[in-house]
Design a protein around this motif. Structure first.
Motif, PDB file in Angstrom:
ATOM      1  N   MET A  99      13.809  -7.085  -9.337  1.00 27.98           N
ATOM      2  CA  MET A  99      13.993  -8.378  -9.978  1.00 27.98           C
ATOM      3  C   MET A  99      15.099  -9.112  -9.221  1.00 27.98           C
ATOM      4  SD  MET A  99      14.505  -9.233 -13.982  1.00 27.98           S
ATOM      5  CE  MET A  99      12.757  -9.220 -14.287  1.00 27.98           C
ATOM      6  N   SER A 100      14.838 -10.340  -8.849  1.00 26.37           N
ATOM      7  CA  SER A 100      15.797 -11.135  -8.087  1.00 26.37           C
ATOM      8  C   SER A 100      16.794 -11.824  -9.013  1.00 26.37           C
ATOM      9  CB  SER A 100      15.052 -12.187  -7.262  1.00 26.37           C
ATOM     10  OG  SER A 100      14.526 -13.178  -8.126  1.00 26.37           O
ATOM     11  N   ASP A 101      17.846 -12.396  -8.414  1.00 28.19           N
ATOM     12  CA  ASP A 101      18.816 -13.168  -9.200  1.00 28.19           C
ATOM     13  C   ASP A 101      18.128 -14.305  -9.950  1.00 28.19           C
ATOM     14  OD1 ASP A 101      20.912 -11.567  -8.429  1.00 28.19           O
ATOM     15  OD2 ASP A 101      21.629 -12.914  -6.869  1.00 28.19           O
ATOM     16  N   ASP A 102      17.146 -14.949  -9.302  1.00 26.66           N
ATOM     17  CA  ASP A 102      16.410 -16.031  -9.970  1.00 26.66           C
ATOM     18  C   ASP A 102      15.684 -15.514 -11.208  1.00 26.66           C
ATOM     19  OD1 ASP A 102      17.209 -18.009  -8.233  1.00 26.66           O
ATOM     20  OD2 ASP A 102      15.411 -17.886  -6.987  1.00 26.66           O
ATOM     21  N   GLU A 103      15.121 -14.320 -11.116  1.00 22.43           N
ATOM     22  CA  GLU A 103      14.414 -13.750 -12.261  1.00 22.43           C
ATOM     23  C   GLU A 103      15.384 -13.404 -13.387  1.00 22.43           C
ATOM     24  OE1 GLU A 103      10.559 -11.614 -10.289  1.00 22.43           O
ATOM     25  OE2 GLU A 103      12.538 -10.831  -9.756  1.00 22.43           O
ATOM     26  N   VAL A 104      16.570 -12.923 -13.038  1.00 23.37           N
ATOM     27  CA  VAL A 104      17.583 -12.631 -14.049  1.00 23.37           C
ATOM     28  C   VAL A 104      17.986 -13.927 -14.750  1.00 23.37           C
ATOM     29  CG1 VAL A 104      19.940 -11.799 -14.418  1.00 23.37           C
ATOM     30  CG2 VAL A 104      18.402 -10.549 -12.871  1.00 23.37           C
ATOM     31  N   ARG A 105      18.232 -14.974 -13.988  1.00 18.07           N
ATOM     32  CA  ARG A 105      18.571 -16.275 -14.586  1.00 18.07           C
ATOM     33  C   ARG A 105      17.431 -16.780 -15.471  1.00 18.07           C
ATOM     34  NH1 ARG A 105      21.292 -16.829  -9.677  1.00 18.07           N
ATOM     35  NH2 ARG A 105      19.551 -17.798  -8.604  1.00 18.07           N
ATOM     36  N   HIS A 106      16.199 -16.564 -15.030  1.00 17.21           N
ATOM     37  CA  HIS A 106      15.021 -16.989 -15.805  1.00 17.21           C
ATOM     38  C   HIS A 106      14.998 -16.317 -17.182  1.00 17.21           C
ATOM     39  CE1 HIS A 106      10.938 -18.209 -16.708  1.00 17.21           C
ATOM     40  NE2 HIS A 106      10.599 -16.942 -16.882  1.00 17.21           N
ATOM     41  N   VAL A 107      15.268 -15.018 -17.227  1.00 17.20           N
ATOM     42  CA  VAL A 107      15.272 -14.296 -18.502  1.00 17.20           C
ATOM     43  C   VAL A 107      16.286 -14.922 -19.446  1.00 17.20           C
ATOM     44  CG1 VAL A 107      15.884 -12.098 -19.610  1.00 17.20           C
ATOM     45  CG2 VAL A 107      14.415 -12.106 -17.568  1.00 17.20           C
ATOM     46  N   THR A 140      23.454  -6.448 -20.726  1.00 16.59           N
ATOM     47  CA  THR A 140      22.043  -6.293 -21.062  1.00 16.59           C
ATOM     48  C   THR A 140      21.405  -5.450 -19.969  1.00 16.59           C
ATOM     49  OG1 THR A 140      22.053  -8.466 -22.108  1.00 16.59           O
ATOM     50  CG2 THR A 140      19.897  -7.513 -21.575  1.00 16.59           C
ATOM     51  N   ILE A 141      20.638  -4.477 -20.390  1.00 16.09           N
ATOM     52  CA  ILE A 141      19.944  -3.585 -19.445  1.00 16.09           C
ATOM     53  C   ILE A 141      18.462  -3.619 -19.797  1.00 16.09           C
ATOM     54  CG2 ILE A 141      19.699  -1.223 -18.588  1.00 16.09           C
ATOM     55  CD1 ILE A 141      22.609  -0.756 -19.561  1.00 16.09           C
ATOM     56  N   TRP A 142      17.631  -3.861 -18.784  1.00 15.21           N
ATOM     57  CA  TRP A 142      16.197  -3.808 -19.047  1.00 15.21           C
ATOM     58  C   TRP A 142      15.472  -3.106 -17.923  1.00 15.21           C
ATOM     59  CZ3 TRP A 142      18.350  -8.819 -18.311  1.00 15.21           C
ATOM     60  CH2 TRP A 142      17.926  -9.521 -17.189  1.00 15.21           C
ATOM     61  N   THR A 143      14.321  -2.563 -18.297  1.00 19.84           N
ATOM     62  CA  THR A 143      13.454  -1.852 -17.359  1.00 19.84           C
ATOM     63  C   THR A 143      12.164  -2.647 -17.211  1.00 19.84           C
ATOM     64  OG1 THR A 143      14.366   0.262 -18.074  1.00 19.84           O
ATOM     65  CG2 THR A 143      12.250   0.331 -16.897  1.00 19.84           C
ATOM     66  N   THR A 144      11.777  -2.866 -15.965  1.00 19.00           N
ATOM     67  CA  THR A 144      10.572  -3.640 -15.661  1.00 19.00           C
ATOM     68  C   THR A 144       9.489  -2.710 -15.117  1.00 19.00           C
ATOM     69  OG1 THR A 144      11.986  -5.514 -15.115  1.00 19.00           O
ATOM     70  CG2 THR A 144       9.706  -5.641 -14.390  1.00 19.00           C
ATOM     71  N   ARG A 145       8.299  -2.866 -15.652  1.00 16.13           N
ATOM     72  CA  ARG A 145       7.154  -2.084 -15.168  1.00 16.13           C
ATOM     73  C   ARG A 145       6.646  -2.656 -13.844  1.00 16.13           C
ATOM     74  NH1 ARG A 145       3.068  -2.033 -20.240  1.00 16.13           N
ATOM     75  NH2 ARG A 145       2.388  -3.819 -19.016  1.00 16.13           N
ATOM     76  N   ASP A 146       5.721  -1.952 -13.222  1.00 14.31           N
ATOM     77  CA  ASP A 146       5.137  -2.404 -11.955  1.00 14.31           C
ATOM     78  C   ASP A 146       4.445  -3.758 -12.081  1.00 14.31           C
ATOM     79  OD1 ASP A 146       6.044  -0.155 -10.627  1.00 14.31           O
ATOM     80  OD2 ASP A 146       4.143   0.923 -10.797  1.00 14.31           O
ATOM     81  N   ASP A 147       3.941  -4.093 -13.270  1.00 11.57           N
ATOM     82  CA  ASP A 147       3.256  -5.374 -13.464  1.00 11.57           C
ATOM     83  C   ASP A 147       4.233  -6.525 -13.733  1.00 11.57           C
ATOM     84  OD1 ASP A 147       4.055  -4.903 -16.082  1.00 11.57           O
ATOM     85  OD2 ASP A 147       2.026  -4.821 -16.901  1.00 11.57           O
ATOM     86  N   GLY A 148       5.548  -6.234 -13.717  1.00  9.76           N
ATOM     87  CA  GLY A 148       6.552  -7.278 -13.905  1.00  9.76           C
ATOM     88  C   GLY A 148       6.994  -7.483 -15.334  1.00  9.76           C
ATOM     89  N   LEU A 149       6.330  -6.820 -16.280  1.00  7.21           N
ATOM     90  CA  LEU A 149       6.714  -6.961 -17.684  1.00  7.21           C
ATOM     91  C   LEU A 149       7.841  -5.987 -18.039  1.00  7.21           C
ATOM     92  CD1 LEU A 149       3.193  -7.329 -19.325  1.00  7.21           C
ATOM     93  CD2 LEU A 149       4.871  -9.141 -18.851  1.00  7.21           C
ATOM     94  N   ILE A 150       8.686  -6.414 -18.953  1.00  8.35           N
ATOM     95  CA  ILE A 150       9.818  -5.593 -19.387  1.00  8.35           C
ATOM     96  C   ILE A 150       9.329  -4.613 -20.452  1.00  8.35           C
ATOM     97  CG2 ILE A 150      12.043  -5.656 -20.578  1.00  8.35           C
ATOM     98  CD1 ILE A 150      12.424  -8.478 -19.298  1.00  8.35           C
ATOM     99  N   SER A 151       9.653  -3.336 -20.256  1.00  5.30           N
ATOM    100  CA  SER A 151       9.231  -2.306 -21.212  1.00  5.30           C
ATOM    101  C   SER A 151      10.357  -1.882 -22.152  1.00  5.30           C
ATOM    102  CB  SER A 151       8.685  -1.083 -20.482  1.00  5.30           C
ATOM    103  OG  SER A 151       9.682  -0.527 -19.647  1.00  5.30           O
ATOM    104  N   ASP A 152      11.593  -2.104 -21.748  1.00  5.02           N
ATOM    105  CA  ASP A 152      12.742  -1.710 -22.556  1.00  5.02           C
ATOM    106  C   ASP A 152      13.860  -2.721 -22.312  1.00  5.02           C
ATOM    107  OD1 ASP A 152      13.908   0.557 -24.254  1.00  5.02           O
ATOM    108  OD2 ASP A 152      15.421   0.323 -22.697  1.00  5.02           O
ATOM    109  N   TYR A 153      14.440  -3.277 -23.386  1.00  7.81           N
ATOM    110  CA  TYR A 153      15.451  -4.332 -23.279  1.00  7.81           C
ATOM    111  C   TYR A 153      16.557  -4.005 -24.265  1.00  7.81           C
ATOM    112  CZ  TYR A 153      17.109  -9.194 -22.734  1.00  7.81           C
ATOM    113  OH  TYR A 153      17.841 -10.331 -22.464  1.00  7.81           O
ATOM    114  N   ARG A 154      17.781  -3.835 -23.772  1.00  8.08           N
ATOM    115  CA  ARG A 154      18.894  -3.408 -24.620  1.00  8.08           C
ATOM    116  C   ARG A 154      20.100  -4.308 -24.380  1.00  8.08           C
ATOM    117  NH1 ARG A 154      17.937   1.903 -26.609  1.00  8.08           N
ATOM    118  NH2 ARG A 154      15.886   2.530 -25.872  1.00  8.08           N
ATOM    119  N   VAL A 155      20.667  -4.808 -25.486  1.00  7.37           N
ATOM    120  CA  VAL A 155      21.824  -5.686 -25.420  1.00  7.37           C
ATOM    121  C   VAL A 155      23.008  -4.957 -26.043  1.00  7.37           C
ATOM    122  CG1 VAL A 155      22.794  -7.920 -26.086  1.00  7.37           C
ATOM    123  CG2 VAL A 155      20.332  -7.701 -25.635  1.00  7.37           C
ATOM    124  N   PHE A 156      24.077  -4.820 -25.276  1.00  8.48           N
ATOM    125  CA  PHE A 156      25.294  -4.160 -25.738  1.00  8.48           C
ATOM    126  C   PHE A 156      26.360  -5.230 -25.940  1.00  8.48           C
ATOM    127  CE2 PHE A 156      22.779  -1.155 -23.393  1.00  8.48           C
ATOM    128  CZ  PHE A 156      22.826  -0.026 -24.185  1.00  8.48           C
TER     129      PHE A 156
END
Length: 121
Positions: free
Chosen positions: A1-9, A95-111
């Motif tokens: 995931m690029s910086d642009d994708e992080v900003r997008h989220v 915030t920590i998230w895991t992205t699957r091969d298809d680009g979708l997030i499978s796990d999203y955690r906010v501390f």
């Protein structure tokens, strides 16, 4: 995931649009926000976000730093919340998230510690 994708989220989160946010997630994704119980699936995540958003007047994220390790993204942020009384509170978060091969997030955690947000001004 690029910086642009992080900003997008975070742009999507900051727009207060739970239905748009869940489009970033796999259908069976898990989200854990602060010390709340895990939410699983689009419906649960959207409902949880709607409930939380009803307690605040707005929010915005400032990305301090982000890292990617394999499929995992770690974002250190400063989140400024607008209280319902109009005051602002800025809090550190990770915030920590895991992205699957298809680009979708499978796990999203906010501390984050939300206690200052709800404390009397």
């Amino acid at each position: 995931m690029s910086d642009d994708e992080v900003r997008h989220v975070f742009r999507i989160v900051d727009r207060f649009e739970p239905d748009e946010f869940v489009k970033l997630l796999a259908e069976d994704a898990t989200m854990v926000f602060a010390n709340a119980e895990p939410m699983v699936g689009h419906e649960a995540v959207a409902a949880g976000l709607r409930a939380f958003f009803a307690t605040i007047g707005g929010l915005r994220h400032r990305i301090v730093r982000d890292w990617r390790v394999g499929a995992d993204t770690i974002a250190q942020t400063e989140v400024t919340y607008r209280r319902l009384d109009g005051g602002d509170v800025s809090l550190p978060a990770v915030t920590i998230w895991t992205t699957r091969d298809d680009g979708l997030i499978s796990d999203y955690r906010v501390f984050i510690d939300l206690a200052p947000l709800y404390a009397a001004p």
